[in-house]
Design a protein around this motif. Structure first.
Motif, PDB file in Angstrom:
ATOM      1  N   ARG A 229       0.833  -1.203   0.000  1.00 40.63           N
ATOM      2  CA  ARG A 229       0.000   0.000   0.000  1.00 40.63           C
ATOM      3  C   ARG A 229       0.870   1.255   0.000  1.00 40.63           C
ATOM      4  O   ARG A 229       1.803   1.344   0.791  1.00 40.63           O
ATOM      5  CB  ARG A 229      -0.874   0.028   1.267  1.00 40.63           C
ATOM      6  CG  ARG A 229      -2.066  -0.889   1.198  1.00 40.63           C
ATOM      7  CD  ARG A 229      -2.804  -0.872   2.525  1.00 40.63           C
ATOM      8  NE  ARG A 229      -2.080  -1.630   3.540  1.00 40.63           N
ATOM      9  CZ  ARG A 229      -2.299  -1.495   4.847  1.00 40.63           C
ATOM     10  NH1 ARG A 229      -3.167  -0.622   5.293  1.00 40.63           N
ATOM     11  NH2 ARG A 229      -1.637  -2.228   5.710  1.00 40.63           N
TER      12      ARG A 229
ATOM     13  N   GLU B  15      10.786  -0.717   0.091  1.00 44.64           N
ATOM     14  CA  GLU B  15      11.828  -1.246   0.985  1.00 44.64           C
ATOM     15  C   GLU B  15      11.616  -0.838   2.441  1.00 44.64           C
ATOM     16  O   GLU B  15      12.326  -1.302   3.325  1.00 44.64           O
ATOM     17  CB  GLU B  15      13.203  -0.754   0.515  1.00 44.64           C
ATOM     18  CG  GLU B  15      13.648  -1.379  -0.798  1.00 44.64           C
ATOM     19  CD  GLU B  15      14.880  -0.684  -1.378  1.00 44.64           C
ATOM     20  OE1 GLU B  15      15.462   0.175  -0.685  1.00 44.64           O
ATOM     21  OE2 GLU B  15      15.239  -0.998  -2.527  1.00 44.64           O
ATOM     22  N   GLY B  16      10.673   0.081   2.671  1.00 42.25           N
ATOM     23  CA  GLY B  16      10.411   0.513   4.045  1.00 42.25           C
ATOM     24  C   GLY B  16      11.134   1.792   4.391  1.00 42.25           C
ATOM     25  O   GLY B  16      11.273   2.142   5.560  1.00 42.25           O
TER      26      GLY B  16
ATOM     27  N   TYR C  70       2.715  -8.738  11.275  1.00 37.84           N
ATOM     28  CA  TYR C  70       3.721  -8.672  10.210  1.00 37.84           C
ATOM     29  C   TYR C  70       5.037  -9.291  10.676  1.00 37.84           C
ATOM     30  O   TYR C  70       5.385  -9.209  11.851  1.00 37.84           O
ATOM     31  CB  TYR C  70       3.967  -7.207   9.823  1.00 37.84           C
ATOM     32  CG  TYR C  70       2.774  -6.564   9.170  1.00 37.84           C
ATOM     33  CD1 TYR C  70       2.593  -6.638   7.786  1.00 37.84           C
ATOM     34  CD2 TYR C  70       1.812  -5.897   9.921  1.00 37.84           C
ATOM     35  CE1 TYR C  70       1.489  -6.051   7.178  1.00 37.84           C
ATOM     36  CE2 TYR C  70       0.702  -5.316   9.324  1.00 37.84           C
ATOM     37  CZ  TYR C  70       0.549  -5.393   7.953  1.00 37.84           C
ATOM     38  OH  TYR C  70      -0.539  -4.812   7.348  1.00 37.84           O
TER      39      TYR C  70
ATOM     40  N   LYS D  27      11.944  -4.649   8.085  1.00 37.35           N
ATOM     41  CA  LYS D  27      11.814  -3.205   7.938  1.00 37.35           C
ATOM     42  C   LYS D  27      10.768  -2.817   6.892  1.00 37.35           C
ATOM     43  O   LYS D  27      10.072  -1.814   7.023  1.00 37.35           O
ATOM     44  CB  LYS D  27      13.182  -2.656   7.549  1.00 37.35           C
ATOM     45  CG  LYS D  27      13.245  -1.154   7.468  1.00 37.35           C
ATOM     46  CD  LYS D  27      14.592  -0.729   6.939  1.00 37.35           C
ATOM     47  CE  LYS D  27      14.635   0.777   6.784  1.00 37.35           C
ATOM     48  NZ  LYS D  27      15.840   1.228   6.128  1.00 37.35           N
ATOM     49  N   ARG D  28      10.641  -3.633   5.828  1.00 41.54           N
ATOM     50  CA  ARG D  28       9.770  -3.241   4.730  1.00 41.54           C
ATOM     51  C   ARG D  28       8.290  -3.152   5.134  1.00 41.54           C
ATOM     52  O   ARG D  28       7.477  -2.628   4.395  1.00 41.54           O
ATOM     53  CB  ARG D  28       9.945  -4.163   3.524  1.00 41.54           C
ATOM     54  CG  ARG D  28       9.444  -5.585   3.712  1.00 41.54           C
ATOM     55  CD  ARG D  28       9.795  -6.406   2.471  1.00 41.54           C
ATOM     56  NE  ARG D  28       9.322  -7.762   2.545  1.00 41.54           N
ATOM     57  CZ  ARG D  28       8.274  -8.222   1.874  1.00 41.54           C
ATOM     58  NH1 ARG D  28       7.565  -7.429   1.106  1.00 41.54           N
ATOM     59  NH2 ARG D  28       7.922  -9.483   1.964  1.00 41.54           N
TER      60      ARG D  28
ATOM     61  N   THR E 298       7.241  -1.530   7.801  1.00 40.61           N
ATOM     62  CA  THR E 298       7.009  -0.381   8.685  1.00 40.61           C
ATOM     63  C   THR E 298       5.790   0.434   8.257  1.00 40.61           C
ATOM     64  O   THR E 298       4.908   0.738   9.061  1.00 40.61           O
ATOM     65  CB  THR E 298       8.231   0.566   8.700  1.00 40.61           C
ATOM     66  OG1 THR E 298       9.415  -0.206   8.577  1.00 40.61           O
ATOM     67  CG2 THR E 298       8.276   1.376   9.979  1.00 40.61           C
ATOM     68  N   LEU E 299       5.741   0.786   6.968  1.00 42.01           N
ATOM     69  CA  LEU E 299       4.643   1.625   6.478  1.00 42.01           C
ATOM     70  C   LEU E 299       3.291   0.922   6.659  1.00 42.01           C
ATOM     71  O   LEU E 299       2.316   1.519   7.107  1.00 42.01           O
ATOM     72  CB  LEU E 299       4.883   1.996   5.011  1.00 42.01           C
ATOM     73  CG  LEU E 299       3.804   2.814   4.313  1.00 42.01           C
ATOM     74  CD1 LEU E 299       3.526   4.110   5.055  1.00 42.01           C
ATOM     75  CD2 LEU E 299       4.203   3.121   2.871  1.00 42.01           C
ATOM     76  N   ALA E 300       3.264  -0.380   6.339  1.00 44.00           N
ATOM     77  CA  ALA E 300       2.006  -1.127   6.452  1.00 44.00           C
ATOM     78  C   ALA E 300       1.517  -1.143   7.898  1.00 44.00           C
ATOM     79  O   ALA E 300       0.324  -0.961   8.172  1.00 44.00           O
ATOM     80  CB  ALA E 300       2.195  -2.546   5.934  1.00 44.00           C
TER      81      ALA E 300
ATOM     82  N   ASP F 166      -1.963   0.503   9.403  1.00 42.69           N
ATOM     83  CA  ASP F 166      -2.959  -0.244  10.180  1.00 42.69           C
ATOM     84  C   ASP F 166      -3.268   0.469  11.489  1.00 42.69           C
ATOM     85  O   ASP F 166      -4.428   0.529  11.919  1.00 42.69           O
ATOM     86  CB  ASP F 166      -2.454  -1.662  10.465  1.00 42.69           C
ATOM     87  CG  ASP F 166      -2.532  -2.544   9.225  1.00 42.69           C
ATOM     88  OD1 ASP F 166      -2.998  -2.027   8.182  1.00 42.69           O
ATOM     89  OD2 ASP F 166      -2.143  -3.719   9.287  1.00 42.69           O
TER      90      ASP F 166
END
Lengths: 606, 152
Positions: free
Chosen positions: A280, A298-299, B9, B13-14, B16-18, B22
């Motif tokens: 997302r 990649e975050g 999750y 690190k990938r 983090t945004l997700a 939430d």
């Protein structure tokens, strides 16, 4: 009952546009009432489909095989549709679409001016299938291209075909897709990645949203085909968080495709593995830029990087990566299935195929339009869009999103393709076409884009971060009546600096709207600065309204529409606006049937 | 509570945004202690999580109202006068853009395009779209939400 003549298909558009106009209620009501209706002897299939394009006239209901299209349908029309059209085959005149160009009501979808000039490739299935039904997709040749690729073609043959088709990236930059794939295929680092850019942050564009919502399987199929050709086993779809329906439909389609063996290990028994994951987006415009998008997956914070090394060599996690946009992926299956030559024959020599445009703004028919490359801008606005709302004078179109340019009416014959638009100082971008009439102020529009871009600049490059803000300040001054003559020169030189010294496409193209409006509408800038007048009536500090005595018929409509009682005058006598009370809302200007309300300059000099 | 969201999750690190998204969805903002939990779980400096939380527009460090009103100011809406709808909303609610009403019911945000351009001007209240908006319609729409809220 299996007789084809006894089959009816009712398609209810459930794209975001129609859903916003309560189309789901229509769908539910139709479904419920048809199921219990004892008078229906025909076999009925009813589907909630993706977007039909003509969103403003939605909800759209299509009935096959009679090929009847109804527009602006509401739940209270359902009984009548069942009684008259479904049971007796009668047409309900009231629900037909009135075509202002042909000056008649249209029964069949494809006879409407909006649709008849279109040629659908990327949008071929949208509005015809239930996006949640993989069976519907299979019925319309879905996954046939994948089958052909996996069992009949070598990876290099696939790349040859895509390259020969001449397909250019539909995300905006127009880089040849085949070349991108070929370069990536040559690097021997593994794993490799395939990415779909579904971020679509461009204001005024919604084709990617519509494809993801209405035909998710075509994107999946396109991505697997690419994966096979470059030897990648993993793909990511980066989808804007605001596009909830798009994400849900994509997620559903991916799960279903995996269950039926089109994704995952050993795809349809071919021995090839490929899987997809959705990421997302976080709502940052700059993440539409490929390196920023990858950083985001990649975050990391979504900032672009310098591209001394292209992402086809070192992309996601420093591995070879092919990134294409949604519309590009949707073009892949038909190209493979019908061949490069078929695709090449559509469009112009260096710009093959079609392009989806979102036609919006002050145009009668707003919505999604897919036309062959090279179609003239005038055809798009007047033949398909049926001209300007209220038949006001046409002024310009802005193409290519916030960093595209404005094209004035004198150049309406420009063919819509990558090369011609760049020559005009504008660009294709993702295909947003925003139509403007005489009530749009070009200086204010330039200011608007700078405001958008100054907010969306990630701030990495000083020229972009500070420069755009500086341009915004100058433009705000002009629109508020504090403009100086040297401002135009400063804007031009700032613009050139930002373009040459910024890292990514956001900064490199950001000054476009300002530079093109100065180029084509310099007189409007001068009018603001020298005469303190905004002839469009948009910049309120520079606008006054007055009533022209010669033409006023004293109908009183302006007076009725004035929210602050600033207008006086008896019936059949000339009306007058009191400037001290007037809040410049412009209601009188739009309401006057005789165009007697005129726009003047600033009430006082600055 | 937040730990459940975080632990859904893998600790990479990938995500983090997700995770932040939430949490935003659940609490309508990102409380500081949850940022700390994320940093600990993913073994990242807190500053990394903070920079993500402040970079992306979908995330907010301030609590939002029960109903978030997104006023679209994309180009299509802008030239069909979305500004007058925004002004009307702010006037009726007596707040500035980006703020929340005192009763915690409404927040108003200006957003750049929600992809329903053909219906311009558009506002979005939580998940419901209101197309072809006019400033005259604003009060009725707000009242309908107030009514729902008092009946609950």
């Amino acid at each position: 009952m299996n007789d084809i003549s006894n089959k009816r298909k009712i398609l209810v558009c459930c794209g975001t546009g129609c859903l916003a106009s309560n189309s789901y209620e229509v769908y539910e009501s139709l479904k419920e009432k048809l199921e219990i209706n004892p008078n229906i002897i025909v076999q009925i299939e009813i589907k909630a489909t993706g977007c039909n394009g003509l969103c403003e006239k939605g909800p759209v209901v299509k009935i096959h095989p009679d090929d009847i299209s109804y527009f602006k349908v509401s739940a209270k029309d359902v009984d009548e549709i069942i009684e008259k059209t479904i049971t007796n085959g009668e047409i309900i005149n009231r629900l037909l679409y009135f075509d202002t160009n042909q000056k008649k009501k249209i029964i069949n979808h494809m006879d409407a001016s909006f649709y008849k000039h279109q040629r659908k490739i990327a949008l071929r299935n949208i509005g015809e299938i239930d996006p949640l039904s993989i069976e519907d997709y299979l019925e319309r040749d879905g996954y046939k291209a994948l089958h052909k690729v996996l069992f009949e073609m070598e990876p290099m043959e696939v790349i040859d075909e895509v390259e020969k088709s001449g397909l250019k990236g539909r995300g905006g930059a127009g880089f040849p897709t085949g070349t991108k794939w070929r370069t990536c295929s040559k690097f021997e680092d593994y794993p490799k990645y395939v990415i779909c850019n579904g971020d679509e942050g461009d204001p005024g564009a919604f084709m990617d949203r519509s494809i993801m919502e209405g035909d998710p399987n075509t994107i999946i199929e396109g991505m697997i085909i690419c994966g096979y050709s470059i030897n990648s086993n993993k793909g990511y779809l980066y989808i804007r968080d605001e596009y909830e329906l798009a994400r849900k439909n994509m997620e559903f389609a991916i799960d279903k495709a995996r269950k039926l063996g089109y994704l995952g290990e050993n795809i349809i028994g071919s021995g090839f593995d490929f899987d997809l994951e959705i990421v997302r987006g976080g709502g940052a415009f700059v993440c539409g830029e490929s390196s920023a998008l990858m950083a985001s997956i990649e975050g990391n914070v979504g900032e672009p990087r310098a591209k001394y090394i292209r992402s086809v060599e070192k992309g996601l996690w420093n591995m070879p990566t092919v990134l294409n946009n949604v519309e590009t992926w949707a073009n892949i299956p038909p190209i493979i299935l019908n061949g490069a030559n078929w695709f090449n024959k559509i469009g112009t020599e260096n710009n093959s195929g079609t392009k989806v445009f979102s036609l919006v703004g002050k145009v009668k028919n707003t919505g999604l339009v897919e036309i062959p490359m090279g179609t003239k801008l005038s055809e798009l606005v007047f033949d398909i869009g049926c001209g300007i709302i209220k038949n006001r004078p046409f002024k310009a179109v802005q193409t290519g999103g916030p960093s595209g340019g404005c094209i004035p009416k004198e150049y309406m014959d420009v063919p819509l393709d990558f090369d011609s638009l760049s020559k005009m100082g504008s660009m294709m971008g993702s295909g947003g076409v925003i139509v403007m009439d005489d009530t749009t102020c070009m200086v204010e529009i330039a200011r608007y884009y700078m405001e958008f871009l100054s907010e969306e600049s990630c701030g990495k490059c000083t020229t972009c971060r500070e420069g755009i803000k500086m341009m915004l300040n100058i433009l705000t001054n002009i629109t508020e009546g504090r403009g100086q003559l040297e401002d135009i020169h400063i804007l031009e030189s700032l613009g050139k600096t930002i373009m040459s010294a910024s890292l990514c496409a956001l900064g490199k193209t950001a000054p476009n709207p300002v530079l093109t409006t100065i180029q084509y509408f310099r007189n409007e800038y001068m009018d603001h600065i020298v005469n303190h007048k905004c002839s469009a009536g948009v910049c309120k500090n520079l606008t006054t309204y007055f009533i022209e005595e010669e033409t006023c018929i004293g109908c009183g409509i302006c007076k009725k529409n004035c929210p602050v009682n600033a207008i006086t005058g008896s019936l059949k006598e000339i009306h007058v606006i009191d400037e001290d009370i007037c809040i410049k809302c412009g209601n009188c200007f739009t309401a006057c049937p005789k165009d007697s309300v005129k726009i003047g300059g600033a009430a006082y000099a600055y | 509570m937040s730990l459940e969201i975080i632990k859904k999750y893998p600790n990479e690190k990938r995500f983090t945004l997700a995770i932040l998204q939430d949490i935003q969805r659940e609490y309508s903002y990102i409380p500081r202690e949850y940022m700390e939990s994320i940093a600990e779980y993913l073994n990242l400096p807190l500053s990394d999580v903070y920079s993500l939380a402040t970079f992306y527009k979908a995330l907010s460090l301030k609590p939002k109202g029960k109903y978030t009103i997104k006023v679209c100011d994309g180009t299509a809406c802008h030239i069909r006068d979305s500004k007058s709808i925004l002004n009307e909303l702010l006037e009726v609610l007596e707040i500035e853009a980006g703020e929340t009403t005192e009763d915690g019911l409404f927040s108003v945000e200006v957003v750049n395009c929600i992809g329903a351009c053909a219906l311009a001007p558009v506002i979005l209240i939580n998940d419901k779209y209101y197309g072809s908006m006019t400033k005259e319609k604003v009060k009725n729409v707000l009242d309908s939400y107030r009514e729902v809220s008092t009946n609950e």
